[in-house]
Design a protein around this motif. Sequence first.
Motif, short mmCIF file in Angstrom:
data_model
loop_
_atom_site.label_atom_id
_atom_site.label_comp_id
_atom_site.label_asym_id
_atom_site.label_seq_id
_atom_site.Cartn_x
_atom_site.Cartn_y
_atom_site.Cartn_z
N LEU A 52 -37.35 -24.11 29.85
CA LEU A 52 -37.72 -25.03 28.78
C LEU A 52 -38.38 -26.31 29.30
O LEU A 52 -39.34 -26.79 28.72
N TYR A 53 -37.84 -26.85 30.39
CA TYR A 53 -38.30 -28.19 30.79
C TYR A 53 -38.93 -28.23 32.18
O TYR A 53 -39.39 -29.28 32.62
N GLY A 54 -38.87 -27.12 32.90
CA GLY A 54 -39.53 -27.07 34.19
C GLY A 54 -38.77 -27.74 35.32
O GLY A 54 -39.33 -28.01 36.37
N ILE A 95 -40.78 -18.23 24.97
CA ILE A 95 -41.12 -19.35 25.85
C ILE A 95 -41.25 -18.77 27.25
O ILE A 95 -40.33 -18.12 27.75
N ILE A 96 -42.37 -19.04 27.88
CA ILE A 96 -42.60 -18.45 29.20
C ILE A 96 -42.90 -19.57 30.18
O ILE A 96 -43.79 -20.40 29.93
N ARG A 97 -42.16 -19.59 31.29
CA ARG A 97 -42.55 -20.52 32.35
C ARG A 97 -42.81 -19.73 33.61
O ARG A 97 -42.02 -18.86 33.98
N GLU A 98 -43.93 -20.03 34.21
CA GLU A 98 -44.38 -19.28 35.37
C GLU A 98 -44.73 -20.25 36.48
O GLU A 98 -45.28 -21.32 36.21
N GLU A 115 -46.12 -23.52 34.93
CA GLU A 115 -46.94 -23.54 33.73
C GLU A 115 -46.12 -23.05 32.55
O GLU A 115 -45.38 -22.07 32.65
N LEU A 116 -46.28 -23.71 31.43
CA LEU A 116 -45.50 -23.35 30.24
C LEU A 116 -46.42 -22.72 29.20
O LEU A 116 -47.47 -23.27 28.87
N LYS A 117 -45.98 -21.56 28.69
CA LYS A 117 -46.74 -20.93 27.60
C LYS A 117 -45.77 -20.59 26.49
O LYS A 117 -44.62 -20.24 26.76
N VAL A 129 -49.34 -20.69 21.37
CA VAL A 129 -49.41 -22.10 20.99
C VAL A 129 -50.46 -22.76 21.87
O VAL A 129 -50.55 -22.44 23.06
N ARG A 130 -51.27 -23.67 21.31
CA ARG A 130 -52.29 -24.31 22.12
C ARG A 130 -51.63 -25.13 23.24
O ARG A 130 -50.58 -25.75 23.01
N PRO A 131 -52.27 -25.12 24.43
CA PRO A 131 -51.62 -25.69 25.61
C PRO A 131 -51.11 -27.12 25.42
O PRO A 131 -50.04 -27.46 25.89
N TYR A 132 -51.88 -27.95 24.72
CA TYR A 132 -51.43 -29.34 24.62
C TYR A 132 -50.27 -29.50 23.63
O TYR A 132 -49.71 -30.58 23.50
N GLU A 133 -49.95 -28.42 22.94
CA GLU A 133 -48.85 -28.54 21.97
C GLU A 133 -47.52 -28.00 22.49
O GLU A 133 -46.50 -28.16 21.84
N VAL A 134 -47.57 -27.34 23.66
CA VAL A 134 -46.35 -26.64 24.09
C VAL A 134 -45.16 -27.58 24.31
O VAL A 134 -44.04 -27.29 23.87
N ASP A 135 -45.42 -28.71 24.95
CA ASP A 135 -44.30 -29.63 25.22
C ASP A 135 -43.70 -30.15 23.92
O ASP A 135 -42.50 -30.32 23.80
N PHE A 136 -44.59 -30.36 22.99
CA PHE A 136 -44.15 -30.86 21.69
C PHE A 136 -43.24 -29.84 21.00
O PHE A 136 -42.19 -30.20 20.43
#
Lengths: 665, 178
Positions: A52-54, A95-98, A115-117, A129-136
């Motif tokens: 979730l948070y890296g 939620i995918i973190r790679e 990277e978060l997708k 979800v668009r990349p700039y929105e993922v953290d939100f």
Amino acid sequence: MLLKKMKLLNFRQFIGEQTVEFATDENKNVTVIMGENGSGKTTLAQAFTWCLYGNTDFDDKLVLNRNLERQLLPGNECVVKVEIDLTHGKTDYTIIREQVYRRELTGKIKVEKPELKIKYKKDGQQEFVRPYEVDFIVKQILPMELSRYFFFDGERIGNMSKEINKKGRSDEFAQAVRGLVGLNALIKALEHLKPTSRHSVIGSYNKDYDFNSDVRITQYTKEIEDYQDKLEKIDQRLNEIENEKQIAQSKCDELNIKLSQLPDTERLQKEKEKLQAKLEQTQNAYASAVSSLLKQFNKSAASYFSQSLIKNALESLSKSEKLDKGIPDIHARTIEFLINRKICICGTKIEVGNEAYNELKKTLEYIPPQSIGNSIAQFVKESESRTRYAGDFFDTFINQYATIRDYENNILQFQSDIDVIEKQMEGNERAAGVVQELRRYKKVISDRQHERDELNQKKGSIKTSLDRAITERKELTLRDERNKKIEVYRTYALRVFEELSLTYKQKESETRKNLEININEIFKSIYNGGMSLTIDDRYNIQVFVKDEIGISNDVETSTAQSISIIFAFIAGIIKMARDNSKKTDDIETVLDTEPYPLVMDAPLSAFDKRRIKAVCTVLPNIAEQIIIFIKDTDGEIAEEHLGSKIGKRYLFDKKNEFETYLMPR
Amino acid sequence: MLFDKEYTFYGIHAEKVRKLTFQFDKKNNSIFLSNVNVYKTAPIIGFLYQRKAELDKTPEIKPTKIFLNEMLNHLNDLKYSYQLIMLLDTKNESSFEERVNKAFRYYGNESEQTLADEQLFEQYVRGGIDVLYEKLIENAVNPEDYLKNLYDFMEEINDRYNSVITDDSILELCRLEI
């Protein structure tokens, strides 16, 4: 949020691809994952946080499996991935973190940024979800400030309870709790409208004014924006100050406890505390006496100062001849009628300029509407009420002032007594260091207080200037049709903002009260003993012990108690979130909330058997979903009490330090 | 009419009003709680101390206002002070009958004479602000100073004007038929 599945790829000791499915059934909502110490319980719990948070709590920030890392050949790369399937707000997310690890030709490992997708299902279609929105989106699902309480680690529980008790946590925490208990929609709406920010709806109207109609509008708009920026900065700093102050205060509390435990200074410390309590009491009394004195002054001063004038005025009025020669019940209309009729009631002819005419004209001055009799009567009445108002104002003022002076003297006396005691303590070798440290923190507190007061004053004057600039601009804009429209929009938005603020304040305090009740109920069911918890407006928790006299101050907490507090806190929030999401009537839907899972790592080790039972019985009924990582020994007891609630079981199969497999049981 | 619209203090007097309503301690206390409270008190003080002051419109000093609804809330008090001064200001008008007219008959009639009387009232307001500023603010440094000044000022008013007056004597006058 409900967790459905987690897929791990090469995440630390979980080599290769491994999948855990979580129990989501309403009646069987518990997933138990058992394993001995060191088998990977904590790692699995950390996988949630990383995804979730890296980040993780491990000292070693590399999350790639060690074996694979060693085997990685120059020029090759290897991927670590954690994938979580979850449902939030009726949407299914993945939620995918790679993170890519590459061995460079030099032999060094190069680590890419993780990277978060986020994928979600919409009308049966998978979309990203668009990349700039993922953290939100992640923040919406579960803010990081709170994640530790939902994914929590038994070994860190001691720290957590300290944290939960600690004063001076960031405002983000309070904000996050407010969000979770369902105040999000309101908070967002307020943020969106906020008149003090230039980026909000209300602020953005500034740009819409047509500046061509009057250059002064541009000037005022610039001024307004400047003030808004300044106010925002001050608010930020005020928040920081509050935190810094609270941290210093909790340090002082600690040091005071230390002093009261040193045998040589115990007595002095007690004496000091007594004086301190008296000092605070007197300071409060002083403050309220001053403000009541000034209030009284503002209310009565004008009347009191007028007394001598009133007396003179009334005397002259009473000495004069009758001022109003009015004729009862005769109105100017009557006289005008007679003049027009040209014959008086007595039969005398009335002609312009003759004696009768002049006499009648003169009468007009003394009858309504020109008569001043009524005004004078009103004036006398007003004089009377002013005199009664001024009454014993002077005597009261003098007495109040004397009391204030007494308070001032007492405050000085207490302060100097405390100083003397501190000097005595400083003379004691063992206490000297502590006392000095205490002084330092006290200075921090008083410095911050000073800064806060200065900022508040500044804030007040900026606000006044802001209001003034807005009013002046309003005057100018109202002259132009287009700008007038914007002014109207702005006024509407402001009204909406005010209404929402009011609702928010009510809801927030109601919610906080409910949370307190919930937490206390849960706390009592897992930890018995005459204790209760309180939550302040920054969501700090304090423990009170009820003794014979009533409620005494907060107490030092034992481990079992600390854990119980955390359980109660988390469970309380989850329970409220659940309760809120079930409400459907119009008003309550303003509070939007989600059910939340509870992911616990070995939390039972610190409990005795009786409490394990209590926890196991209470939690599954409160949380929508429980995922519990547990030692074999605790596991048996837990399984016994969780019994029918368990939907999925897993076991860690540890081959060696770098290879663990998750096996369904 | 003077009191049924927004009111603005200008120049040096705006500055002094700001200081009279300035929060002097940590608890946000100020001598006057708002501008309108200054406006209610100042003309009385100006007249008692026989102090007048001309309008100062120094452009660098920001004006300060009393908003319309506040003016309307205190309309009665303000009107009363005006009438009181008009009734008693023998320098402005020596004939008693004419002073009565100024206070009651001409109040707010917008004739040239009344406008001049309103200007006079305003001069007392500004003079009063000067006095209040000198007595209460000028030499104050600490929060205690402000309170001490206020106390001294109250004592001074009492000694100079009020010590021989009893409220009963005034209330008795109110009962006389005027």
